[in-house]
Enzyme design. Structure first.
Site, PDB file in Angstrom:
ATOM      1  N   VAL A 185      -4.839  30.941 -35.222  1.00 32.26           N
ATOM      2  CA  VAL A 185      -3.753  30.936 -36.214  1.00 32.26           C
ATOM      3  C   VAL A 185      -2.676  29.925 -35.848  1.00 32.26           C
ATOM      4  O   VAL A 185      -2.257  29.106 -36.674  1.00 32.26           O
ATOM      5  CB  VAL A 185      -3.150  32.345 -36.357  1.00 32.26           C
ATOM      6  CG1 VAL A 185      -1.915  32.308 -37.255  1.00 32.26           C
ATOM      7  CG2 VAL A 185      -4.177  33.302 -36.921  1.00 32.26           C
ATOM      8  N   GLY A 186      -2.210  29.980 -34.596  1.00 34.62           N
ATOM      9  CA  GLY A 186      -1.148  29.071 -34.175  1.00 34.62           C
ATOM     10  C   GLY A 186      -1.544  27.613 -34.285  1.00 34.62           C
ATOM     11  O   GLY A 186      -0.742  26.770 -34.711  1.00 34.62           O
ATOM     12  N   SER A 217      -0.952  42.200 -39.043  1.00 38.31           N
ATOM     13  CA  SER A 217      -2.392  42.325 -39.268  1.00 38.31           C
ATOM     14  C   SER A 217      -2.632  43.392 -40.325  1.00 38.31           C
ATOM     15  O   SER A 217      -1.861  44.340 -40.456  1.00 38.31           O
ATOM     16  CB  SER A 217      -3.086  42.723 -37.964  1.00 38.31           C
ATOM     17  OG  SER A 217      -4.395  43.185 -38.211  1.00 38.31           O
ATOM     18  N   SER A 218      -3.735  43.250 -41.033  1.00 40.97           N
ATOM     19  CA  SER A 218      -4.046  44.225 -42.085  1.00 40.97           C
ATOM     20  C   SER A 218      -4.363  45.602 -41.514  1.00 40.97           C
ATOM     21  O   SER A 218      -4.358  46.595 -42.253  1.00 40.97           O
ATOM     22  CB  SER A 218      -5.238  43.737 -42.917  1.00 40.97           C
ATOM     23  OG  SER A 218      -6.380  43.526 -42.108  1.00 40.97           O
ATOM     24  N   CYS A 219      -4.604  45.696 -40.192  1.00 39.84           N
ATOM     25  CA  CYS A 219      -4.925  46.998 -39.595  1.00 39.84           C
ATOM     26  C   CYS A 219      -3.702  47.909 -39.513  1.00 39.84           C
ATOM     27  O   CYS A 219      -3.813  49.066 -39.108  1.00 39.84           O
ATOM     28  CB  CYS A 219      -5.544  46.827 -38.223  1.00 39.84           C
ATOM     29  SG  CYS A 219      -4.401  46.259 -36.954  1.00 39.84           S
ATOM     30  N   TYR A 235      -3.182  48.532 -31.243  1.00 43.54           N
ATOM     31  CA  TYR A 235      -2.824  47.220 -31.774  1.00 43.54           C
ATOM     32  C   TYR A 235      -2.004  47.377 -33.055  1.00 43.54           C
ATOM     33  O   TYR A 235      -0.994  46.689 -33.256  1.00 43.54           O
ATOM     34  CB  TYR A 235      -4.097  46.422 -32.053  1.00 43.54           C
ATOM     35  CG  TYR A 235      -3.872  45.039 -32.616  1.00 43.54           C
ATOM     36  CD1 TYR A 235      -3.340  44.026 -31.822  1.00 43.54           C
ATOM     37  CD2 TYR A 235      -4.200  44.738 -33.936  1.00 43.54           C
ATOM     38  CE1 TYR A 235      -3.142  42.750 -32.322  1.00 43.54           C
ATOM     39  CE2 TYR A 235      -4.012  43.466 -34.447  1.00 43.54           C
ATOM     40  CZ  TYR A 235      -3.479  42.485 -33.638  1.00 43.54           C
ATOM     41  OH  TYR A 235      -3.282  41.222 -34.145  1.00 43.54           O
ATOM     42  N   LYS A 295       1.881  46.148 -33.918  1.00 45.55           N
ATOM     43  CA  LYS A 295       2.220  45.275 -35.050  1.00 45.55           C
ATOM     44  C   LYS A 295       3.233  45.939 -35.994  1.00 45.55           C
ATOM     45  O   LYS A 295       4.132  45.276 -36.523  1.00 45.55           O
ATOM     46  CB  LYS A 295       0.946  44.881 -35.814  1.00 45.55           C
ATOM     47  CG  LYS A 295       0.071  43.882 -35.061  1.00 45.55           C
ATOM     48  CD  LYS A 295       0.818  42.576 -34.822  1.00 45.55           C
ATOM     49  CE  LYS A 295      -0.025  41.511 -34.186  1.00 45.55           C
ATOM     50  NZ  LYS A 295       0.706  40.245 -33.969  1.00 45.55           N
ATOM     51  N   LEU A 354      -9.311  37.027 -40.494  1.00 50.05           N
ATOM     52  CA  LEU A 354      -9.267  35.566 -40.443  1.00 50.05           C
ATOM     53  C   LEU A 354     -10.480  34.992 -39.733  1.00 50.05           C
ATOM     54  O   LEU A 354     -11.110  35.650 -38.910  1.00 50.05           O
ATOM     55  CB  LEU A 354      -8.002  35.111 -39.723  1.00 50.05           C
ATOM     56  CG  LEU A 354      -6.684  35.603 -40.314  1.00 50.05           C
ATOM     57  CD1 LEU A 354      -5.541  35.327 -39.345  1.00 50.05           C
ATOM     58  CD2 LEU A 354      -6.417  34.933 -41.655  1.00 50.05           C
ATOM     59  N   HIS A 395     -14.087  39.105 -33.468  1.00 51.71           N
ATOM     60  CA  HIS A 395     -14.152  39.790 -34.749  1.00 51.71           C
ATOM     61  C   HIS A 395     -15.538  39.605 -35.365  1.00 51.71           C
ATOM     62  O   HIS A 395     -16.353  38.818 -34.881  1.00 51.71           O
ATOM     63  CB  HIS A 395     -13.064  39.258 -35.690  1.00 51.71           C
ATOM     64  CG  HIS A 395     -11.685  39.657 -35.281  1.00 51.71           C
ATOM     65  ND1 HIS A 395     -10.808  38.793 -34.651  1.00 51.71           N
ATOM     66  CD2 HIS A 395     -11.023  40.836 -35.392  1.00 51.71           C
ATOM     67  CE1 HIS A 395      -9.671  39.423 -34.406  1.00 51.71           C
ATOM     68  NE2 HIS A 395      -9.776  40.659 -34.835  1.00 51.71           N
ATOM     69  N   LYS A 401     -24.246  35.023 -33.234  1.00 51.27           N
ATOM     70  CA  LYS A 401     -25.510  35.756 -33.160  1.00 51.27           C
ATOM     71  C   LYS A 401     -26.627  35.029 -33.924  1.00 51.27           C
ATOM     72  O   LYS A 401     -27.746  34.880 -33.416  1.00 51.27           O
ATOM     73  CB  LYS A 401     -25.338  37.166 -33.743  1.00 51.27           C
ATOM     74  CG  LYS A 401     -24.748  38.178 -32.787  1.00 51.27           C
ATOM     75  CD  LYS A 401     -24.768  39.559 -33.418  1.00 51.27           C
ATOM     76  CE  LYS A 401     -24.278  40.633 -32.457  1.00 51.27           C
ATOM     77  NZ  LYS A 401     -24.372  41.983 -33.050  1.00 51.27           N
ATOM     78  N   TRP A 434     -23.800  45.393 -36.040  1.00 49.76           N
ATOM     79  CA  TRP A 434     -23.204  46.709 -35.806  1.00 49.76           C
ATOM     80  C   TRP A 434     -22.954  47.443 -37.121  1.00 49.76           C
ATOM     81  O   TRP A 434     -22.518  46.856 -38.125  1.00 49.76           O
ATOM     82  CB  TRP A 434     -21.867  46.543 -35.093  1.00 49.76           C
ATOM     83  CG  TRP A 434     -21.992  46.426 -33.609  1.00 49.76           C
ATOM     84  CD1 TRP A 434     -23.033  45.916 -32.899  1.00 49.76           C
ATOM     85  CD2 TRP A 434     -21.016  46.841 -32.649  1.00 49.76           C
ATOM     86  NE1 TRP A 434     -22.775  45.970 -31.564  1.00 49.76           N
ATOM     87  CE2 TRP A 434     -21.547  46.530 -31.368  1.00 49.76           C
ATOM     88  CE3 TRP A 434     -19.756  47.420 -32.731  1.00 49.76           C
ATOM     89  CZ2 TRP A 434     -20.848  46.809 -30.192  1.00 49.76           C
ATOM     90  CZ3 TRP A 434     -19.060  47.693 -31.568  1.00 49.76           C
ATOM     91  CH2 TRP A 434     -19.610  47.385 -30.306  1.00 49.76           C
ATOM     92  N   ASP A 455     -18.454  51.796 -37.774  1.00 54.06           N
ATOM     93  CA  ASP A 455     -18.191  50.959 -38.946  1.00 54.06           C
ATOM     94  C   ASP A 455     -16.736  50.510 -39.017  1.00 54.06           C
ATOM     95  O   ASP A 455     -16.416  49.492 -39.597  1.00 54.06           O
ATOM     96  CB  ASP A 455     -18.507  51.725 -40.235  1.00 54.06           C
ATOM     97  CG  ASP A 455     -19.955  51.531 -40.683  1.00 54.06           C
ATOM     98  OD1 ASP A 455     -20.579  50.550 -40.246  1.00 54.06           O
ATOM     99  OD2 ASP A 455     -20.433  52.366 -41.463  1.00 54.06           O
TER     100      ASP A 455
END
Length: 320
Positions: free
Chosen positions: A16-17, A108-110, A137, A141, A167, A180, A188, A203, A270
């Site tokens: 991001v930065g 963050s969306s979390c 986390y 935030k 992202l 992520h 992979k 996963w 999930d």
């Protein structure tokens, strides 16, 4: 911001930065200030205060954070909470002490409740329980958002908060244990293709839905909001569009040209069933994403292949 305004980008070497730095430089901003984590430990309050007192930046993009995927968040819960709390608290307080003109905090969306209605509106914050795997986390935030609000309320600071969706892009983290979902899939499938592996294991069930934004689009939105928005309330940054993890995996399979099978490990978590941002506020302010998902994955994959090849060469002694 003027073209010669002193701008500090915290976390400039991260995905991001670095994207924010690229955007600012391309737009003609010439006075960027950066520090690596070895040069300035943002968890060290005195070091951060000294840095701000010496450099006196006028604008701050707070993109520095300890980040990772489900496994990293769940494995390093104390570090994700402590490190992020310390970094944001030190930078936000030092920005106030140094008289910074404007600060932008990236969340963050979390931060939103696990079972919040979809799409996620900004005012859903603190209306329900968080996803357990990334709760530390998320709490860090949320604290950053509330710090910006509190310094605005008490001291009149022009500190704003923006909430990016998931992202991906240049300079992403491709570590299979700590990355992520999208960069992990890129690696992979790439390695499975190289090794002629018959299958790639993903996963979970493949049913959760996720939204993905190219990091350079996020950077453009961040710079836009730094100039166009000064509200107390946070602003979501995303595409407003999502796909299932299965659809995402099939897209990465196509982009990487892998011909094997796709297998889902349903013993793995999930995470949140769906995370789609409501971006109506962002759209009403006049900004919309440009890079669509397949195009972005192709660009990220090319970047990965370039860096992966360089890294492989250096490890075998064939690089410079």
């Amino acid at each position: 911001m003027q073209k010669n305004s002193k701008i500090y980008v915290a976390g400039h070497r991260g995905m991001v930065g670095s994207a924010i730095c690229r955007n600012l430089q391309a737009a003609g901003f010439t006075n960027l200030v950066t520090r690596t984590s070895s040069e300035l430990d943002l968890r060290n309050q005195q070091a951060v205060l000294d840095f701000f007192a010496t450099e006196k930046p006028a604008y701050v993009f707070l993109a520095a954070a300890k980040v990772g995927g489900i496994q990293a968040n769940n494995s390093y819960r104390a570090e994700f909470l402590y490190d992020n709390l310390m970094m944001e608290a030190n930078v936000i307080h030092a920005a106030y002490m140094a008289g910074v003109t404007k600060l932008q905090f990236l969340g963050s969306s979390c931060i939103y409740p696990k079972m919040a209605p979809q799409p996620l509106k900004e005012d859903y914050l603190l209306t329900g329980l968080l996803e357990p795997t990334n709760e530390p986390y998320a709490i860090a935030k949320i604290a950053g958002i509330k710090l910006c609000e509190a310094y605005r309320d008490q001291y009149g600071c022009d500190f704003i908060s923006v909430m990016p969706t998931n992202l991906y892009g240049y300079n992403d983290n491709y570590d299979l244990n700590n990355s992520h979902v999208l960069p992990a899939l890129i690696r992979k499938f790439h390695e499975a293709k190289l090794n002629n592996a018959p299958e790639v294991v993903v996963w979970g069930t493949g049913s959760p839905m996720r939204e993905f934004l190219f990091a350079d689009d996020l950077a453009e939105a961040c710079v836009f909001l730094m100039q166009a928005y000064s509200g107390r309330e946070l602003v979501n940054i995303g595409t407003g569009e999502d796909v299932t993890i299965k659809e995402l995996a099939l897209l990465v399979k196509e982009v990487t040209d892998y011909e094997g099978e796709l297998v889902f490990d349903t013993s793995k978590p999930d995470g949140t069933p769906r995370k789609l941002m409501d971006v109506s506020k962002l759209h009403s302010l006049g900004w919309k994403h440009k890079v669509e998902l397949r195009e972005g994955i192709a660009m990220a994959y090319n970047d990965f292949k370039e860096k992966h090849t360089i890294q492989a060469l250096s490890q075998t002694g064939k690089g410079c």
